[in-house]
Design an enzyme around this catalytic site. Sequence first.
Site: not given
Length: 338
Positions: A192, A257
């Site tokens: 991911k 992120s």
Amino acid sequence: MNKFKNIAVYGGGSFGTSLASLAAQNCNNVTLFLRDEAIAKEILHNKTNVKYLGDIKLPAHLQATTNLDIIKDFELIIIAVPSYAFDDSIKLLKTHSISKDNTLLIATKGFARNPTTLFSDRLKTLLPHSPTAFFVGPNLAKELAKNLPASASIASLDIDIANKIAYNLSSKIFTTNVSSDIVTLQVAGALKNIFAIKSGIDLARKQGENARATLIVAALKEIAILSKALGGMQKNSDILLEGVVGDLVLTCYSLGSRNTKFGYELGISSDKKQFLQEYKELVEGREALKLVLDLIKKYNLHMPIISEVASCVIPYVIPAKAGMTYESTQQCLRRNDI
């Protein structure tokens, strides 16, 4: 179901500290083990970890120490170190008498190195008798530390262990589910971050929200490809776990992120070679790329998105292209054998 009488978290970065804060919601005896004496004292006296979590207040009863001699006395030990430090961390804990009496919950995401393999496979060699589970979820560290709503998947080959850990971490605002598919959760947790780099690049190149959403679908297919090669995905429904699709969506869509932020900054950079040379912040997706390429080669897999990101981030491994395109996503979507 019984509670763990005490919980240790090994790793004092943003994620480790936030997991210690999470564990302390249900357990009155939680200790964060870290190497930095100054941060340990700050947590003890000020209940903050400013370096990693700013001024977020940590639970009043959370303890912190650098003394690894006592970690063997904790029933549950949560491992939350960067992937590159995993092997050395487990070896270090082994010298401090970690045994079958200690349950390990691995929150590190990535792959073990030299040779490239899953963390679960490496643990069979390093700590074969310790009960082990894996923690993966859509969890931004600062949101966890602020006690905001979240969820996670707990996976173990021993479903009773997974259920016990889930029971100890769950609350009204933190939801857990359990699975026996430790392979798919580990693969998803590593890949991911790579897909998030592409998501950031797509955002920088103004590909549009349709393309980013389509990336999620294609990324899930590539997760399934590698997971099946490594023995996972016994049930197609495993792809729907919070730790798979949930973590993927969060990592790819949030500029909180590090990986998406890295991809975005790479995408807007005018001198990409210089950017890559000078970028010092740890980006787990960047670290994972070369390891995933080892597995792609070993199992003769076709994973076009991973290969395309590699061509942009490590061009000396795969010849660089003019720029990130939509082609790799389309290639993956055309497959109907997954």
